[in-house]
Scaffold this active site. Structure first.
Site, PDB file in Angstrom:
ATOM      1  N   GLU A  27       0.695  -1.228  -0.053  1.00  0.00           N
ATOM      2  CA  GLU A  27       0.124  -0.170   0.131  1.00  0.00           C
ATOM      3  C   GLU A  27       0.854   1.342  -0.022  1.00  0.00           C
ATOM      4  OE1 GLU A  27      -2.957  -0.407   3.044  1.00  0.00           O
ATOM      5  OE2 GLU A  27      -4.149  -1.741   1.902  1.00  0.00           O
ATOM      6  N   GLU A  84      -5.633  -8.322  -0.525  1.00  0.00           N
ATOM      7  CA  GLU A  84      -6.229  -7.801   0.715  1.00  0.00           C
ATOM      8  C   GLU A  84      -7.731  -7.744   0.398  1.00  0.00           C
ATOM      9  OE1 GLU A  84      -4.713  -5.126   3.403  1.00  0.00           O
ATOM     10  OE2 GLU A  84      -2.708  -5.450   3.030  1.00  0.00           O
TER      11      GLU A  84
HETATM   12  O1  AHR Z   1      -5.275  -6.122   6.827  1.00  0.00           O
HETATM   13  C1  AHR Z   1      -4.939  -4.727   7.660  1.00  0.00           C
HETATM   14  C2  AHR Z   1      -4.488  -3.732   7.203  1.00  0.00           C
HETATM   15  O2  AHR Z   1      -5.007  -3.215   5.987  1.00  0.00           O
HETATM   16  C3  AHR Z   1      -3.072  -3.895   6.221  1.00  0.00           C
HETATM   17  O3  AHR Z   1      -1.979  -3.884   7.348  1.00  0.00           O
HETATM   18  C4  AHR Z   1      -2.960  -2.890   5.220  1.00  0.00           C
HETATM   19  O4  AHR Z   1      -2.179  -3.335   4.327  1.00  0.00           O
HETATM   20  C5  AHR Z   1      -4.335  -2.514   4.961  1.00  0.00           C
HETATM   21  O5  AHR Z   1      -4.538  -1.227   5.067  1.00  0.00           O
END
Ligand code: AHR
Length: 490
Positions: free
Chosen positions: A172, A291
């Protein structure tokens, strides 16, 4: 209500890459410490891993687990988590305001993954570090040479390389919350040079460049274009992240969340192809949706957790029935795009926005979202079929023409499995099936409840769990239900 579902077993979207059922373990909250690892627990194995948790993970057949972050990785020194454990430094962990003991690092995690029958998808730190530390980590994990980092791994007790195939170039990096956040151009250059060094070290690895942290990021689109213009020849995937929620308690709208995921995938794939055309390249960049989940229930309680604790109970969302239906719709959406989405990670796996929960020093229990993920991971392998569903639609504040039925059929060689969600609050839906003439229905599994807010807990672990529906006669999808229908060849 009625819905007509038409398939043709020869009309295939694509082969489903099993890695679409990946998950994620970050050094965050109680995911590692008190989650997968608790040496004082009665079920701990010889390395301190909880065997009760391991069994639940194995049942999910998770083929790949992303590690060690997440936001955590952007401030992490991987060298802190290797070698003699008594000498490992205890550090301030700035992504989640916690304390990291480094009791677990790649030395131990690769053993946990092996025991869980999963591969690791390893992320490197491109927040506070760069190409040099990344290529050293690749050497430590993957090389058999007589050189410093490969020798260091051997000295630490691991003769054989870990063989980690997929690597994320940071996490990210488009988000201003990220440690070492970068502009698209800054990240693009760093990712490109890091990718080159990592692939020079081990040309067999696959690399994931950071895409956007969500479709609503102001830089979405331009970020991907900038990164791909720079890195196209050196990377294999672009990452996508997205979390969904129901903070306004508008269930009809929340159930339409998968339409946002669908559009995000379509838009990202288009951008990748735009750069492919620009570069006149033969190569197609694939998508790694590494994610995805629902994340909002724990936002308020997390504001009250003190800083600088070891394994504080962060991001412990407790999921209800409507969350399970949304997860079902999101899985169907990923399957519908299996020609392009080759990796996807349910974020996360244990305790932190997770399907599996533990009590530190106590038992385990399964969240509602465990079930659609289990059903798809175990039964949704093979080929996804183009599945045409003619049904009614509804409108919400944020979405128009939301189909009442979300569905996909998967062909696995000996039969077809149909996954379906009925979004209607009050009407069951009778299915008319076309293209299933050579198949017979052998089971119909349903997850639903008369209370969409019902959750499981350690004290009531089966408050929400799937049941087998009687088969024979009409096929009905109950109002607001998750369904798995298995058909075998006649
Ligand atoms: O999954 C929780 C968080 O969400 C992770 O650390 C991050 O990559 C995202 O913002």
């Amino acid at each position: 209500m009625k819905a007509k579902i038409t398939i043709n077993p020869l009309d295939i979207i694509g082969d489903i890459d099993p890695r679409i059922y990946g998950s994620f373990i970050e050094h965050l909250g109680r995911a590692v410490y008190g989650g997968i690892y608790e040496p004082s627990h009665e079920s701990a194995d010889d390395m301190g891993f909880r065997k009760d948790v391991m069994e639940l993970v194995k049942a999910l057949k998770v083929p790949v687990v992303r590690y060690p972050g997440g936001n955590f990785v952007s401030g992490y020194n991987w060298e802190d988590g290797i070698g003699d454990r008594s000498k490992r430094p205890k550090k301030l962990e700035l992504a989640w305001n916690s304390i990291e003991t480094n009791e677990i690092g790649i030395d131990e995690f690769q053993e946990w993954a092996k025991r869980a029958d999963a591969e690791i998808m390893m992320a490197v730190n491109l927040g506070t570090r760069g190409a040099d530390e990344a290529r050293s980590l690749v050497e430590y994990c993957n090389l058999d040479t007589d050189t410093y980092y490969a020798d260091l791994r051997r000295k630490n007790g691991f003769d054989k390389p870990f063989g980690i195939k997929v690597w994320c170039l940071g996490n990210e990096m488009d988000g201003d919350w990220q440690i070492g956040h970068k502009t698209a151009q800054e990240y693009a250059r760093l990712a490109c040079e890091t990718a080159k060094l990592m692939k020079l070290t081990d040309p067999t690895i696959e690399l994931v460049a950071c895409g956007s942290s969500g479709p609503l990021m102001p830089t979405f689109g331009e970020w991907e274009r900038t990164v791909l213009r720079e890195c196209y020849d050196h990377v294999d995937y672009v990452s996508m992240h997205s979390y969904y929620g129901n903070p306004d308690n508008d269930t009809a709208d929340f159930l339409a969340s998968s339409m946002d995921m669908d559009q995000f995938i379509i838009d990202t794939a288009k951008i990748c192809d735009e750069i492919k055309a620009e570069k006149k390249s033969e190569k197609e960049i694939m998508l790694s949706f590494d994610e995805w989940n629902i994340w909002f229930h724990s936002n308020e309680q997390d504001k009250h957790i003190d800083r600088w604790q070891i394994a504080p109970p962060l991001l412990e969302d407790i999921y209800n029935v409507e969350d399970a239906l949304v997860v079902g719709c999101l899985l169907i959406t990923l399957l519908r795009h299996c020609d392009r989405v080759k990796i996807a990670c349910l974020a996360q796996l244990v305790n932190v926005i997770a399907p599996i929960m533990t009590v530190t020093g106590g038992g385990t229990w399964l969240q509602t979202i465990y079930y659609p993920f289990l059903h798809c991971s175990v039964n949704g392998r093979g080929k996804a079929l183009h599945t045409v569903c003619e049904c009614g639609t509804y409108d919400t504040k944020k979405h128009s023409n939301v189909p009442y039925i979300e569905t996909i059929a998967v062909e696995n060689g000996s039969g077809i499995t149909l996954f379906a969600v009925n979004r209607s609050a009050d009407e069951s839906c009778e299915l008319e099936l076309n293209g299933f003439e050579n198949y017979s229905l052998v089971s119909h599994t349903v997850l639903t409840s008369d209370d969409m807010k019902r959750c499981n807990s350690i004290d009531d672990p089966d408050a929400v769990s799937p049941v087998q529906q009687q088969i024979g006669g009409k096929i009905d999808l109950a109002p607001r239900s998750w369904n798995m229908l298995k058909f075998t060849v006649k």
